[in-house]
Design a protein around this motif. Structure first.
Motif, short mmCIF file in Angstrom:
data_model
loop_
_atom_site.label_atom_id
_atom_site.label_comp_id
_atom_site.label_asym_id
_atom_site.label_seq_id
_atom_site.Cartn_x
_atom_site.Cartn_y
_atom_site.Cartn_z
N PRO A 39 0.80 -1.24 0.00
CA PRO A 39 0.00 0.00 0.00
C PRO A 39 0.83 1.28 0.00
N LEU A 40 2.17 1.17 -0.15
CA LEU A 40 3.02 2.36 -0.08
C LEU A 40 2.77 3.32 -1.23
N THR A 41 2.19 2.83 -2.32
CA THR A 41 1.90 3.70 -3.46
C THR A 41 0.45 4.19 -3.47
N GLU A 42 -0.30 3.90 -2.42
CA GLU A 42 -1.64 4.47 -2.30
C GLU A 42 -1.54 5.96 -1.98
N THR A 43 -2.61 6.68 -2.22
CA THR A 43 -2.63 8.14 -2.04
C THR A 43 -2.25 8.55 -0.62
N MET A 93 -6.32 -1.21 -11.44
CA MET A 93 -6.80 -1.27 -10.05
C MET A 93 -6.14 -0.20 -9.18
N LEU A 94 -4.81 -0.04 -9.31
CA LEU A 94 -4.11 0.93 -8.48
C LEU A 94 -4.56 2.35 -8.80
N GLY A 114 -11.20 6.06 -5.24
CA GLY A 114 -11.47 5.60 -3.88
C GLY A 114 -11.85 4.15 -3.77
N THR A 115 -11.56 3.33 -4.78
CA THR A 115 -11.78 1.89 -4.62
C THR A 115 -10.77 1.34 -3.62
N ALA A 116 -10.87 0.07 -3.31
CA ALA A 116 -10.03 -0.47 -2.22
C ALA A 116 -9.44 -1.83 -2.59
N PHE A 117 -8.93 -1.93 -3.81
CA PHE A 117 -8.33 -3.21 -4.21
C PHE A 117 -7.13 -3.57 -3.35
N PHE A 118 -6.33 -2.55 -2.98
CA PHE A 118 -5.08 -2.83 -2.27
C PHE A 118 -5.03 -2.20 -0.88
N ASP A 119 -6.12 -1.65 -0.39
CA ASP A 119 -6.13 -0.98 0.91
C ASP A 119 -6.66 -1.95 1.97
N SER A 167 -6.29 -6.04 -0.39
CA SER A 167 -5.12 -6.86 -0.06
C SER A 167 -3.89 -6.36 -0.83
N PRO A 168 -2.87 -5.86 -0.12
CA PRO A 168 -1.62 -5.49 -0.80
C PRO A 168 -0.97 -6.68 -1.49
N LEU A 169 -1.23 -7.88 -0.99
CA LEU A 169 -0.65 -9.07 -1.60
C LEU A 169 -1.17 -9.29 -3.01
#
Length: 292
Positions: free
Chosen positions: A147-151, A224-225, A232-237, A243-245
């Protein structure tokens, strides 16, 4: 006279007009192959300059040549350039120039798709490097782990440049791979059965199949990212059930095959050059094909 008229018509249809508009609109595989080679080499130089700046920063302790943010940006763009913008396009440039000549084809199966792939690659590269002009180059690494590349962690536009640039680059490469597969299967000269194809043709074919398998998952991951960042979706949050995985699975569905996508065309070039200059046929042709 009739034969000359047909030749004149074919010349008008196939030759690249000697004008700026004609050159830019060319669908000749040789022209496109040369463009790939020159563009990839220019990007290779850019990636090399980035590497030199990073090594200069690390040459002595407490060096202040680069700020931490600038170092991260150079690290991210160096890796992205070498993996996405230089290695595969360079080898596809050789493939574009040589494959139709080696199989006796007039051109690629889809000449306009071939030109489309190059222009998307060029514009994606310019788009990514334009981020330096506004001081917001990507700084999340060439792998852009969530998640390090999330906003929440990287709110500036750098990762958006990276995601969109890589996404269009994957579209370009996938289109080129489909073109190679159809060209090799459908446009071989009469008498060139599949077990008589030059080894470079075999290697480009296997590489193209790997691209069609490996690049779409990365395209999906980038969509997705960017959806997470923009909509504001949450694929990786993980805080919202993501899931970051998932990013790591999708990225390395691309990442591991990419080792062979870079390696195999180079092996094909060596396997085609050595027999010619040693004046000896390739020993164990079928074994080399199966190994590929």
């Amino acid at each position: 006279m009739a034969v000359l008229a047909v030749e004149d018509k074919l010349t008008r249809l196939w030759e690249t007009p000697n004008s700026l508009k004609g050159r830019l609109g060319s669908v000749d595989h040789k022209e496109i192959g040369i463009r790939y080679l020159f563009t990839a080499f220019a990007l290779f130089l850019a990636g090399g300059i980035e590497a030199l700046l990073m090594r200069t920063q690390l040459a002595v302790p407490e060096n202040t040549l680069l700020s931490p943010t600038t170092f991260n940006q150079l690290f991210s763009m160096h890796g992205t350039t070498m993996i996405f913008l230089m290695a595969t396009p360079l080898l596809f440039g050789f493939g574009n120039y040589l494959i139709p000549l080696m199989i006796g084809s007039r051109d690629m199966a889809f000449p306009r798709l071939n030109a489309f792939g190059y222009w998307v690659f060029l514009l994606a590269s310019i788009f990514m490097y334009s981020s330096f002009a506004i001081g917001q180059a990507p700084e999340g690494g060439w792998f852009a782990y969530t998640p390090l590349t999330e906003t929440k962690y990287l709110p500036n536009l750098g990762i958006d440049f990276w995601v969109l640039g890589v996404m269009f680059q994957t579209i370009s490469t996938t289109a080129g791979a489909i073109n190679f597969i159809v060209t090799i299967f459908k446009l071989r000269a009469p008498g060139m059965s599949i077990e008589r194809m030059p080894l470079l043709v075999w290697n480009i074919l296997v590489t193209s199949v790997a691209v069609v398998f490996a690049y779409p998952p990365l395209t999906a991951a980038n969509i997705m990212l960017e959806s997470d960042r923009l909509f504001g979706t949450a694929f990786f949050d993980p805080a919202k059930g993501g899931s970051p995985l998932l990013w790591q699975h999708l990225f390395w569905l691309f990442g591991h095959p990419d080792v062979y996508i870079i390696f195999l065309p180079a092996v094909g070039i060596v396997s085609s050059v050595l027999p010619v200059f040693s004046r000896r046929p390739m020993v164990g042709y079928s074994w080399v094909v199966w190994a590929t």
